[in-house]
Scaffold this active site. Sequence first.
Site, short mmCIF file in Angstrom:
data_model
loop_
_atom_site.label_atom_id
_atom_site.label_comp_id
_atom_site.label_asym_id
_atom_site.label_seq_id
_atom_site.Cartn_x
_atom_site.Cartn_y
_atom_site.Cartn_z
N ASP A 24 0.86 -1.10 -0.05
CA ASP A 24 -0.10 0.05 -0.01
C ASP A 24 0.80 1.07 -0.02
O ASP A 24 1.79 1.29 0.84
CB ASP A 24 -0.85 -0.02 1.38
CG ASP A 24 -1.63 1.28 1.27
OD1 ASP A 24 -2.33 1.58 2.51
OD2 ASP A 24 -1.94 2.05 0.37
N ASP A 101 -4.30 -10.20 -15.77
CA ASP A 101 -5.05 -11.39 -15.44
C ASP A 101 -6.39 -11.15 -16.19
O ASP A 101 -7.01 -10.12 -15.98
CB ASP A 101 -5.54 -11.52 -14.07
CG ASP A 101 -6.13 -12.73 -13.61
OD1 ASP A 101 -5.78 -13.07 -12.57
OD2 ASP A 101 -6.82 -13.47 -14.31
N ASP A 202 -8.64 -16.51 -16.76
CA ASP A 202 -9.41 -16.97 -15.85
C ASP A 202 -10.61 -17.91 -16.15
O ASP A 202 -11.17 -17.71 -17.03
CB ASP A 202 -10.00 -15.60 -14.99
CG ASP A 202 -10.86 -16.03 -13.54
OD1 ASP A 202 -10.03 -16.35 -12.72
OD2 ASP A 202 -11.97 -16.10 -13.56
N GLU A 244 -6.36 -20.93 -16.68
CA GLU A 244 -6.71 -21.48 -15.63
C GLU A 244 -7.94 -22.55 -16.05
O GLU A 244 -8.81 -22.01 -16.47
CB GLU A 244 -7.41 -20.51 -14.57
CG GLU A 244 -7.68 -21.03 -13.19
CD GLU A 244 -8.60 -20.39 -12.29
OE1 GLU A 244 -9.48 -19.52 -13.01
OE2 GLU A 244 -8.65 -20.49 -11.08
N HIS A 318 -3.59 -17.19 -5.19
CA HIS A 318 -4.49 -16.51 -4.33
C HIS A 318 -5.79 -17.02 -3.99
O HIS A 318 -6.66 -16.60 -3.23
CB HIS A 318 -4.86 -15.36 -5.10
CG HIS A 318 -5.58 -15.36 -6.51
ND1 HIS A 318 -5.15 -16.08 -7.50
CD2 HIS A 318 -6.93 -15.14 -6.58
CE1 HIS A 318 -5.98 -16.00 -8.36
NE2 HIS A 318 -7.23 -15.73 -8.09
N ASP A 319 -5.96 -18.31 -4.52
CA ASP A 319 -7.10 -19.02 -4.28
C ASP A 319 -6.89 -20.14 -3.42
O ASP A 319 -7.97 -21.11 -2.93
CB ASP A 319 -7.78 -19.77 -5.48
CG ASP A 319 -8.33 -18.46 -6.36
OD1 ASP A 319 -8.56 -18.99 -7.58
OD2 ASP A 319 -8.76 -17.63 -5.85
O1 TEU Z 1 -10.95 -19.22 -9.70
C1 TEU Z 1 -11.92 -20.28 -10.31
C2 TEU Z 1 -12.25 -21.18 -9.26
O2 TEU Z 1 -13.12 -22.04 -9.70
C3 TEU Z 1 -11.75 -20.82 -7.75
O3 TEU Z 1 -12.60 -19.79 -7.17
C4 TEU Z 1 -12.01 -22.27 -6.97
O4 TEU Z 1 -13.60 -22.31 -7.30
C5 TEU Z 1 -11.84 -22.18 -5.59
O5 TEU Z 1 -11.38 -20.89 -5.42
C6 TEU Z 1 -10.84 -23.13 -5.31
O6 TEU Z 1 -10.14 -22.87 -3.95
C7 TEU Z 1 -10.96 -17.94 -10.43
C8 TEU Z 1 -10.04 -16.93 -9.83
O7 TEU Z 1 -8.81 -17.46 -9.49
C9 TEU Z 1 -10.80 -16.86 -8.34
O8 TEU Z 1 -10.07 -15.91 -7.79
C10 TEU Z 1 -12.37 -16.12 -8.73
O9 TEU Z 1 -12.81 -15.99 -7.54
C11 TEU Z 1 -12.89 -17.18 -9.65
O10 TEU Z 1 -12.20 -17.46 -10.78
C12 TEU Z 1 -14.07 -16.14 -10.44
O11 TEU Z 1 -13.47 -15.31 -11.29
#
Ligand code: TEU
Length: 541
Positions: A24, A101, A202, A244, A318-319
């Site tokens: 930040d 992205d 994505d 992805e 990040h997921d």
């Molecule tokens: O993620 C696709 C997705 O399917 C993931 O969200 C998954 O379902 C779950 O998080 C597994 O831990 C992509 C992006 O990376 C995610 O940040 C977004 O929320 C999602 O698509 C929708 O755009």
Amino acid sequence: MSVNAHHWWQEAVIYQVYPRSFQDSNGDGVGDLPGLIRRLDYLRRLGVDAIWLSPVYRSPQEDNGYDISDYQDIDPMFGSLADMDRLIAEARLRGIRIIMDLVLNHTSDRHRWFQEALKGRDNPYHDFYIWRDGQPGQPPNDMRACFGGSAWQWVPQLQQYYFHQFAVAQPDLNWDNPAVREALYDMIRWWMKRGVGGFRLDVIDQIAKDPDLGITNNGPRLHELIREMNQATFGNGDYVTVGETWGATPQIARLFSQPDGSEFSMVFQFEHIGLDQKPGGQKWDLAPLDLVRLKQVLSGWQRQLYGCGWNSLFWNNHDLPRIVSRWGSDKPAYREVSAKMLATLLYGFQGTPYIYQGEELGMTNAYLSLEDCRDIESLNLYRERLEEGYAPADILRSIQARGRDNARTPMQWDDSPQAGFSSGEPWIKVNPNYSYINAAAQVDDPDSVFCYYQKLINLRKQETTLIDGSYTLLAESDPDLFMYVREWDSEQILTVVNFHAQERPQFLPEHWKQANCLIHNYPGPVGETLRPFEAFMLKHW
Ligand code: TEU
């Protein structure tokens, strides 16, 4: 030694920045582009070649920017288009490309296109989305959204439902409509002209969905649509593209990443990521990881793409929860050595490695309380499973183990307040272990996780065998050891990791005992037994 001709991204290491949690610059508690620019020298010092930037476009932030309301503007919380242009230029001065992205499966419900679509069935933008006539309370079918509830949202003024794979606020685009595709291709070309180096796409394997048949990924027109997009946009130039694709198998990934460049450079596949959940369950239904199964899966991807495709190599994004907590050990005794072990295992494979921000420091899960959770996916899950009768403690345990917020706590720069991330109140709590897990404590420590990642990145620049070599798994049924050989011309590199915490008598073929050690996560020479999470690479000619 013969050298293959490579694309730049086959020799590259790519770093993912989740901008809202990286740095930040203006004290509002949210990371931003000027903050990222300030940290480019850190990324150059690490040795990365490109930055995958999670979305910074205009967005209502229902899904932290993956709900886009304007693809061609920067959300004021992150800065401006001028900041974006400065980031691209400053990164290029440091030999770093910027990868945008692209979220092409859906938009925000606040996007102009959707706002127009809501005005009536005859609006030119109505068919940009997926609508079905119906009656209130009777959705077209029982398809579920990834973030809970029905995948169909009723719109009374239209007497129709629209389809949303994710949040209600993320209506899916209708890729059967050529006007949708042309509008998206125009946008991609606009970013190409701005000087970006590539794209992450994505949930791109969902764009050919057939919601009437319950088909979400790998729909019948998928590869046709990807090839059309490729020819109309990034196929014209040396852009890196990574899709992805949660539904990819090695066979499908051969199409996605075929060497003729007709689709993508590579994809993120998730077969290995799903190995520690109950069969038929969701990621929240925890199960122990079976190393033999992990060896089979990762070896299958190495073998089946060799010479006819290209792997991405990652543990984190990040997921996903942080890998050192998930499959290493985040207790003080073994946190660093297990973080180095997991990195060694990954960097010996063929493919392009991805580092998620903080992975290079051995950052851990944050074990947030429910009040400190911010992610729509976790919050919806808690509510849904509570209604289904799950015990609150069990739901929280699943969220603390697998929730996406684990990866989204602020980057830990130093031991000053808020870990040097912000002078204000961060949008999400800083992991309290920032006092001893932070970049300032590591960048000059030759034994740190950071410096170990530097060494691994350098190794991939030096060792052609790691880029081009064949793959052979050893000790396939051993429950603790993951050992494989890469071979190119007369050179062999052996990667050996003890994936667990207990000591192991070492299984090292005799002819490897005199080999040259390229990297080792313990001080001193490789011995007769393997210590907890011990890892090394040996090379001989
Ligand atoms: O993620 C696709 C997705 O399917 C993931 O969200 C998954 O379902 C779950 O998080 C597994 O831990 C992509 C992006 O990376 C995610 O940040 C977004 O929320 C999602 O698509 C929708 O755009």
